[in-house]
Write a protein that holds these residues in place. Structure first.
Motif, mmCIF file in Angstrom:
data_model
loop_
_atom_site.group_PDB
_atom_site.id
_atom_site.type_symbol
_atom_site.label_atom_id
_atom_site.label_comp_id
_atom_site.label_asym_id
_atom_site.label_seq_id
_atom_site.Cartn_x
_atom_site.Cartn_y
_atom_site.Cartn_z
ATOM 1 N N GLY A 7 -8.718 -1.543 3.125
ATOM 2 C CA GLY A 7 -8.121 -1.408 1.809
ATOM 3 C C GLY A 7 -6.669 -1.831 1.808
ATOM 4 O O GLY A 7 -6.070 -2.088 2.858
ATOM 5 N N GLU A 8 -6.127 -1.900 0.619
ATOM 6 C CA GLU A 8 -4.754 -2.363 0.424
ATOM 7 C C GLU A 8 -3.727 -1.408 1.032
ATOM 8 O O GLU A 8 -2.705 -1.824 1.562
ATOM 9 C CB GLU A 8 -4.499 -2.535 -1.079
ATOM 10 N N GLU A 9 -3.999 -0.129 0.977
ATOM 11 C CA GLU A 9 -3.042 0.888 1.442
ATOM 12 C C GLU A 9 -3.384 1.335 2.855
ATOM 13 O O GLU A 9 -3.983 2.385 3.064
ATOM 14 C CB GLU A 9 -3.052 2.098 0.491
ATOM 15 N N SER A 10 -3.014 0.534 3.835
ATOM 16 C CA SER A 10 -3.296 0.890 5.221
ATOM 17 C C SER A 10 -2.137 0.468 6.112
ATOM 18 O O SER A 10 -1.362 -0.432 5.770
ATOM 19 C CB SER A 10 -4.586 0.218 5.691
ATOM 20 N N ALA A 11 -2.044 1.111 7.257
ATOM 21 C CA ALA A 11 -1.000 0.767 8.224
ATOM 22 C C ALA A 11 -1.187 -0.665 8.731
ATOM 23 O O ALA A 11 -0.205 -1.364 8.989
ATOM 24 C CB ALA A 11 -1.014 1.749 9.386
ATOM 25 N N ILE A 42 9.024 -7.548 3.543
ATOM 26 C CA ILE A 42 9.412 -6.341 4.259
ATOM 27 C C ILE A 42 9.424 -5.149 3.308
ATOM 28 O O ILE A 42 9.041 -4.042 3.688
ATOM 29 C CB ILE A 42 10.745 -6.507 5.028
ATOM 30 N N ASN A 43 9.811 -5.375 2.054
ATOM 31 C CA ASN A 43 9.753 -4.285 1.078
ATOM 32 C C ASN A 43 8.314 -3.856 0.807
ATOM 33 O O ASN A 43 8.036 -2.654 0.676
ATOM 34 C CB ASN A 43 10.461 -4.678 -0.224
ATOM 35 N N MET A 44 7.397 -4.810 0.729
ATOM 36 C CA MET A 44 5.983 -4.450 0.563
ATOM 37 C C MET A 44 5.500 -3.655 1.777
ATOM 38 O O MET A 44 4.761 -2.680 1.637
ATOM 39 C CB MET A 44 5.120 -5.694 0.351
ATOM 40 N N TYR A 56 3.829 1.494 4.255
ATOM 41 C CA TYR A 56 4.020 2.524 5.280
ATOM 42 C C TYR A 56 4.346 3.874 4.649
ATOM 43 O O TYR A 56 3.821 4.898 5.071
ATOM 44 C CB TYR A 56 5.130 2.121 6.258
ATOM 45 N N LYS A 57 5.213 3.875 3.648
ATOM 46 C CA LYS A 57 5.549 5.138 2.975
ATOM 47 C C LYS A 57 4.302 5.787 2.405
ATOM 48 O O LYS A 57 4.104 6.995 2.527
ATOM 49 C CB LYS A 57 6.558 4.887 1.849
#
Length: 179
Positions: A122-126, A152-154, A159-160
């Protein structure tokens, strides 16, 4: 026996025993070249990948790239296109191209790794966050600082999100809590 040698190579890679890692990775590769049946191409691909890791760790980027390119069709054929092995291999190819000063060639491999990781996790992963960070470094190497900052901002935002979810859920992470 090849699997045992491969495992020994992995151990020596983690303990900075590069000469020993090379010896065991080469032994595994030679055994697999001599004995691998067509239905076990994944093992042969893994041996080429192991050799690439040894060469990358030894700062032999061109040789690492050659091994990675040999591993690619074998791992793709045996494991398919969308799995963690292929994502890792694509990322390693990108890194190798950066190290041989072919940053432009690296982009397609980073993008392929990103496509696989998004499909798997998925999009939200480490994993996606790490690839955005790698892309940022590649754009920086090409002197495209604006795009490097965007990536780097993405990466930071991913990560957040990932680590705030881990902390919020109080999930243990690598032996401790995420702070």
């Amino acid at each position: 026996m090849a699997k045992c040698y491969s495992n020994m190579a992995h151990v020596f890679l983690r303990t900075d025993g590069l000469d020993s890692a090379r010896v065991y990775a080469e032994k595994a590769l030679h055994i697999r070249l001599d004995t691998t049946a067509t239905d076990d191409c994944g093992a042969l691909g893994q041996s080429y990948y192991d050799m690439a890791r040894v060469e990358q760790s030894s700062s032999h980027a061109q040789k690492a790239l050659e091994y990675l390119l040999q591993a690619l069709p074998l791992i793709s054929e045996c494991k398919g296109e969308y799995n963690e092995s292929m994502a890792e291999l694509c990322n390693s190819l990108a890194v190798a191209y950066v190290k041989v000063d072919s940053v432009r060639a690296a982009f397609s491999w980073y993008e392929k790794a990103l496509e696989i990781e998004k499909k798997l996790y998925g999009e939200e992963s480490a994993q996606v966050a790490l690839l955005y960070s790698n892309l940022s470094a590649a754009y920086y190497d090409m002197k495209d600082c604006r795009t490097a900052i965007e990536y780097i901002n993405m990466s930071i935002e991913k990560y957040k999100k990932v680590y705030s979810d881990i902390q919020r859920l109080n999930i243990p992470y690598r032996g401790g809590k995420v702070q």
